[in-house]
Design a protein around this motif. Structure first.
Motif, short mmCIF file in Angstrom:
data_model
loop_
_atom_site.label_atom_id
_atom_site.label_comp_id
_atom_site.label_asym_id
_atom_site.label_seq_id
_atom_site.Cartn_x
_atom_site.Cartn_y
_atom_site.Cartn_z
N ALA C 74 0.87 -1.18 0.00
CA ALA C 74 0.00 0.00 0.00
C ALA C 74 0.90 1.23 0.00
CB ALA C 74 -0.90 0.01 1.22
N ARG C 75 0.32 2.34 -0.35
CA ARG C 75 1.02 3.61 -0.18
C ARG C 75 0.37 4.28 1.04
NH1 ARG C 75 1.39 3.00 -5.76
NH2 ARG C 75 3.55 3.15 -6.48
N SER C 76 1.15 4.59 2.06
CA SER C 76 0.57 5.10 3.30
C SER C 76 0.74 6.61 3.44
CB SER C 76 1.24 4.39 4.49
OG SER C 76 0.83 4.99 5.69
N GLN C 77 -0.39 7.30 3.44
CA GLN C 77 -0.35 8.75 3.68
C GLN C 77 0.07 9.01 5.13
OE1 GLN C 77 -0.14 10.25 0.57
NE2 GLN C 77 -0.61 11.88 2.01
N GLU C 78 -0.52 8.21 6.01
CA GLU C 78 -0.34 8.45 7.44
C GLU C 78 1.13 8.34 7.87
OE1 GLU C 78 -3.01 6.01 9.70
OE2 GLU C 78 -2.67 7.13 11.57
N PHE C 79 1.86 7.46 7.21
CA PHE C 79 3.26 7.26 7.60
C PHE C 79 4.12 8.48 7.22
CE2 PHE C 79 7.48 5.13 7.46
CZ PHE C 79 7.47 4.56 8.72
N ARG C 80 3.56 9.34 6.40
CA ARG C 80 4.29 10.57 6.04
C ARG C 80 4.22 11.61 7.16
NH1 ARG C 80 3.93 11.56 -0.37
NH2 ARG C 80 4.14 9.38 -0.96
N SER C 81 3.35 11.36 8.12
CA SER C 81 3.19 12.32 9.21
C SER C 81 3.96 11.85 10.44
CB SER C 81 1.71 12.46 9.57
OG SER C 81 1.26 11.27 10.19
N VAL C 82 4.34 12.80 11.26
CA VAL C 82 5.04 12.51 12.52
C VAL C 82 4.19 11.58 13.38
CG1 VAL C 82 5.96 13.54 14.63
CG2 VAL C 82 6.26 14.70 12.44
N GLU C 83 2.89 11.86 13.43
CA GLU C 83 1.99 11.06 14.26
C GLU C 83 1.94 9.61 13.76
OE1 GLU C 83 0.97 13.91 12.69
OE2 GLU C 83 1.53 15.09 14.45
N GLY C 84 1.84 9.49 12.45
CA GLY C 84 1.77 8.15 11.87
C GLY C 84 2.99 7.33 12.26
N ARG C 85 4.13 7.93 12.12
CA ARG C 85 5.37 7.19 12.41
C ARG C 85 5.47 6.89 13.90
NH1 ARG C 85 7.09 10.89 8.50
NH2 ARG C 85 8.01 12.24 10.08
N LYS C 86 4.93 7.82 14.73
CA LYS C 86 4.93 7.59 16.18
C LYS C 86 4.10 6.34 16.51
CE LYS C 86 4.36 10.15 20.51
NZ LYS C 86 3.05 9.78 21.07
N LYS C 87 2.93 6.26 15.92
CA LYS C 87 2.09 5.07 16.12
C LYS C 87 2.82 3.80 15.69
CE LYS C 87 -2.44 7.10 15.13
NZ LYS C 87 -3.51 7.05 14.13
N ALA C 88 3.46 3.90 14.54
CA ALA C 88 4.19 2.74 14.02
C ALA C 88 5.25 2.29 15.02
CB ALA C 88 4.83 3.08 12.67
N HIS C 89 5.95 3.27 15.57
CA HIS C 89 6.99 2.95 16.53
C HIS C 89 6.41 2.29 17.77
CE1 HIS C 89 10.08 4.12 19.71
NE2 HIS C 89 10.65 3.20 18.95
N GLU C 90 5.30 2.80 18.23
CA GLU C 90 4.65 2.21 19.40
C GLU C 90 4.21 0.76 19.14
OE1 GLU C 90 3.01 6.54 20.97
OE2 GLU C 90 1.62 5.11 20.04
N GLN C 91 3.68 0.55 17.95
CA GLN C 91 3.28 -0.81 17.59
C GLN C 91 4.48 -1.75 17.59
OE1 GLN C 91 0.30 -1.89 17.33
NE2 GLN C 91 -1.07 -0.35 16.45
N MET C 92 5.60 -1.23 17.08
CA MET C 92 6.80 -2.08 17.07
C MET C 92 7.28 -2.40 18.47
SD MET C 92 9.04 -0.69 13.83
CE MET C 92 10.37 -1.86 14.15
N LEU C 93 7.26 -1.38 19.33
CA LEU C 93 7.65 -1.60 20.73
C LEU C 93 6.75 -2.66 21.37
CD1 LEU C 93 8.40 1.97 22.16
CD2 LEU C 93 10.03 0.16 21.57
N ALA C 94 5.46 -2.47 21.17
CA ALA C 94 4.50 -3.39 21.78
C ALA C 94 4.72 -4.82 21.31
CB ALA C 94 3.08 -2.95 21.43
N ALA C 95 5.08 -4.96 20.03
CA ALA C 95 5.27 -6.30 19.47
C ALA C 95 6.72 -6.77 19.61
CB ALA C 95 4.84 -6.33 18.01
N LYS C 96 7.55 -5.92 20.22
CA LYS C 96 8.98 -6.25 20.41
C LYS C 96 9.71 -6.53 19.10
CE LYS C 96 8.49 -7.71 25.14
NZ LYS C 96 8.77 -8.69 26.19
N ILE C 97 9.35 -5.77 18.09
CA ILE C 97 10.08 -5.88 16.82
C ILE C 97 11.26 -4.91 16.88
CG2 ILE C 97 9.93 -5.58 14.32
CD1 ILE C 97 6.89 -6.11 14.58
N ASP C 98 12.47 -5.47 16.72
CA ASP C 98 13.69 -4.67 16.89
C ASP C 98 14.18 -4.01 15.62
OD1 ASP C 98 13.97 -5.73 19.53
OD2 ASP C 98 14.78 -7.57 18.62
N ALA C 99 13.79 -4.57 14.49
CA ALA C 99 14.40 -4.11 13.24
C ALA C 99 13.44 -4.43 12.09
CB ALA C 99 15.73 -4.82 13.01
#
Lengths: 326, 326, 326, 326
Positions: C74-99
């Protein structure tokens, strides 16, 4: 109205391209008619061991174009025994499966016929085999795809045969029938076609070679059916090699690739049509029949008939090749 | 016994895969029957200008697998005029061509019918068009190949449609008939098929989309016949886009690649059979007919009939898709 | 030793054949190295919404040969925003994805670069796009397959072009670069190739046509890159039509089928190699780089470089076509 | 400036897809440079017997996409003798051919080297063989096409292998080298790859099978190079069958179809590039060299070197498969 509430679908025997398209059609037609449907894994083996998976419409999404069979196939020794079929029946009772659609060939239908005699379970068969050797249907699912696979391979071999002026003996599948060999031979412009249904062909071939096609052709292709009386491509090639040392001879056995690949348009449409027809037949309280295509229309053929009769190759096609290979 | 000594063969109108296989069959059957045979270049244009080439058996070696037509094709304005046909007749007299085999569609046969009325020259037609829109034959040469070309392209588009959950409108050829669209739609598991023979389909499509296939499918394919009343893929896509902004819509016009490529096994066998049949028909003193395949057998259909009647799409296939696209 | 325990893998942007082969290689190399691995659905969208699926070795069985991407893109509009990337980071932390391993093009890597700057998460990119327009790698995954899809279509069009002596303008993908057009043009023996990297080509084309290829050729193919300055195949075709009414001109836009299909051998091997290399790079504590192939060897290119630089088409190939289209 | 006025071009040894593309490039580059060019039929045989045909630009129209070789190929015993080469030289003198481009493999170049030593005739070689076993070039013409033919066949076999949970041993060409086996093995996700360059693989294979891939995979593919020390697919299959009766084993020998078919995009571009380069090299007064592709650029390699050195398979690819077949 039919009492059928839940049907099972399985693929059995040698797999053929288009089986997935048939499975998809069976599943969706069942759902369209408010039936439940379960997939049985690995043919009759799965029936015996209760290897069932309930199927929804999306389980068969995006499989119409795939070779092989998502339900897997197998040849079951156990189902040939009274005990095996008893177990299978118990599994069906336990899972409340009222009827079966079996996709396969001759052996598959023989098993189905006995089973339906013993337990009065409605079973409808769909002809799926690349060999096209089933009485009561003009085409079996997989035959057209296998033909296209064969001609694609033979076209490639023709390239190298022409570059070197070679004579190739190419063995194609088809069990003890010549359907695959005959049509692929015509379609590739084969110089000769050896099929089990024809007796005199080895002599014909020698006569043909003696006339010396090398005078006016720059390659030769002989298509040999695996079931041909000559003993297969290697055997006949050796014989010819002895008598005609002037030819540069090669052999190619096309093998199992003939069973795979994305199904052709023809096979997908036939599989879809027969899948719909099979469920319709069950809903019409039919049993112990194969649905087939004759003259472009769906037919219903008792298992009995399709098993006992032998389909004949089209004589007119044999003559056509005699004319066109000059 | 026929008085025919020398025949001409030409391809006319839109070309179709398998035309070369038909040419090969005509040439070799003629030679097999001790006739002379000349190839006429570029259809009726070549007839008018005497663009003839004598053909031997080896001239058609290794062409059975080739797309296009070695004789080239054209649409001839001049042959529509009395003068044009007069010239053509004179050229035939000069070259001592007694009879013609013309390979093409509807327009080709219309020309042949007038010509044969005016000059009493035996002409036999072979149906060659990817559109399959000729009355009196179940299949035209090229149709099966085009179907396979279409499904190969749509399978590829399905890959990317699924990756992005998109709805594609894919336009296929077929002139004012829906044969190509209908079967390729079924064979690709299209979510909807828009063909000129069916009136209500735009509404059906909207109803279908309103139900929201997005709930349970990850892509959508709508096959649109170029002759569809909706005005083609771009037009209908725009309409749907307005009403259903929730869909990510794309359009693809498959275009002229549908006319080319190595012919399928089915087309090669049909072309070979009909090529033999066409020469046989001439030798049996037939004229002004098309040879066709009905129920797997060769038929002879007066040009008159094939031109005046409209072949119908198979209604049962339409219903099949309604069931299978759920 | 690396502290990475669990990696995520995603495909983003336009899909390309071979992405599945790359996913398979990433998953299996991770498992081989005792890492956990999760698939992220629909590119950065799935990262933002935590759409993760743990993957085992068998989850990527039998996908090496499949077009599209099992993880969807997909092409993600939301990931272009600071908020979008913040959410993404939180999801990664929650799922313990390191890389992360991200498979895609230019836009994919731009997103990855910002993300990695903001959150110091190791990200390695794999070049996956049919356009081949990424600096720092000789080939991108999908390019070779798309080339083969294009030449297969053009070969078919050549059949019909030759039958009718027509001039075709065929538009191929490639965004604002001419890689796909240039190589497919050479590979199909195109009479002319119009690419954005070359200025004078419309004049060249006219000069070429004025010389009259019709004198000695029986068809013409002009490959037009979608990003060409001329405005695409329809525009240039219309211009030429006006100036050269003697040509029978047709246009074909190959469209989205160029994105699908079973990947070629070349793409599968490249995808496998780069998938292994991407995980190896993460284990070597690399980040913010793309793994690429230069001169047949794996290279590591900072995202920065691959984003800022423009890959050039090979000038020598341009000259080759000038010679070979005579 | 070169004194060369007229060149000959021939194809020799095993044919390979893309040879026609190379012939086309040689002919057109020669004409572009105002040289005369003659085609020599059937390799060195034609040179000895003066089987020459003058070639114009249109003689190589529409052949870039064709498998085989329009000049035919052969292995010439006579050219191995002093007398044979003397005759060949006389024929060249008589026809005023100043220089040669020879397209083929190792054996072709060995012949060329002796010939050029004896008669001081400039000869440039183009690497054309599906085996890819020539030192001094990363790729030989035909290799990429053969790879794609192999993976297409193996994908088909995978369909049926998966349907029946079978273990297939598939033998591919490559003479005494493993290039074709190695890359096609990786590209098809083979469970194991047996190549002559690797010693320990039979043991590896047994270890692999003993671990029981059946636990987590539903089919197995072992690619066997025809030159493998194990003795080929049948031999190794029999051995494994004895030790692992739990596997349902099948064998397929892909055979000569690997030599034919329309060349891939990669092979057509390589062939076009090398065809131009070969004529350029002659015009630069080079001789007794092969033109090759190294790191995407044309290189000139003395026949001496390419004959005496053995190209190595890429070790890194071997390791990749160990990882990815888990």
């Amino acid at each position: 109205m039919s009492r059928i509430k839940k049907i099972g679908v399985l693929t059995s025997g040698g797999d053929a391209p288009g089986m997935n398209a048939a499975i998809r059609a069976v599943v969706r037609t069942a759902i369209y008619n408010n039936l439940e449907v379960v997939g049985v894994k690995q043919g009759y083996e799965g029936l015996i061991h209760g290897d069932f998976m309930p199927m929804q419409s999306y389980d068969v999404s995006n499989i119409i174009q795939k070779g092989g069979t998502i339900l897997c196939s197998a040849r079951s020794q156990e189902f040939r025994s009274v005990e095996g079929r008893k177990k299978a029946h118990e599994q069906m009772l336990a899972a409340k499966i009222d009827a079966l659609v079996v996709i396969g060939g001759d052996g598959t239908f023989s098993g189905a016929r006995i089973f339906t005699q013993e337990y009065d379970i409605p079973v409808v068969g769909i002809p799926g085999t690349i060999d096209n050797d089933l009485y009561g249907t003009d085409y079996t699912i997989g035959y057209d795809t296998a033909l296209n696979t064969v001609i694609d391979a033979v076209d490639k071999i023709r390239d190298t045969a022409s570059a070197h002026n070679r004579l190739f003996f190419i063995e194609v599948m088809g069990r003890d029938a010549g359907f695959l060999a005959l049509r692929s031979g015509i379609a590739t412009g084969a110089e000769a076609i050896l099929i089990p249904e024809r007796q005199t062909h080895t002599k014909d071939l020698e006569k043909y070679l003696a006339k010396g096609y090398k005078g006016h052709k720059n390659s030769g292709i002989v298509i040999v059916a695996e079931g041909d009386k000559s003993g297969g491509a290697y055997t006949i090639a050796k014989e010819i090699e002895k008598k005609h040392p002037e030819y540069d001879i090669r052999v190619s056995i096309l093998g199992h690739m003939q069973r795979g690949g994305a199904p052709s348009a023809f096979d997908r449409v036939t599989a879809s049509t027969l899948g719909v027809a099979a469920v319709d037949a069950l809903l019409d309280d039919q049993k112990s029949i194969m649905v087939g295509m004759v003259h472009g229309e769906v037919t219903h053929v008792p298992f009995n008939k399709t098993i006992k009769n032998k389909k004949k190759v089209k004589e007119s096609l044999v003559s056509i090749n005699d004319i066109l290979s000059i």
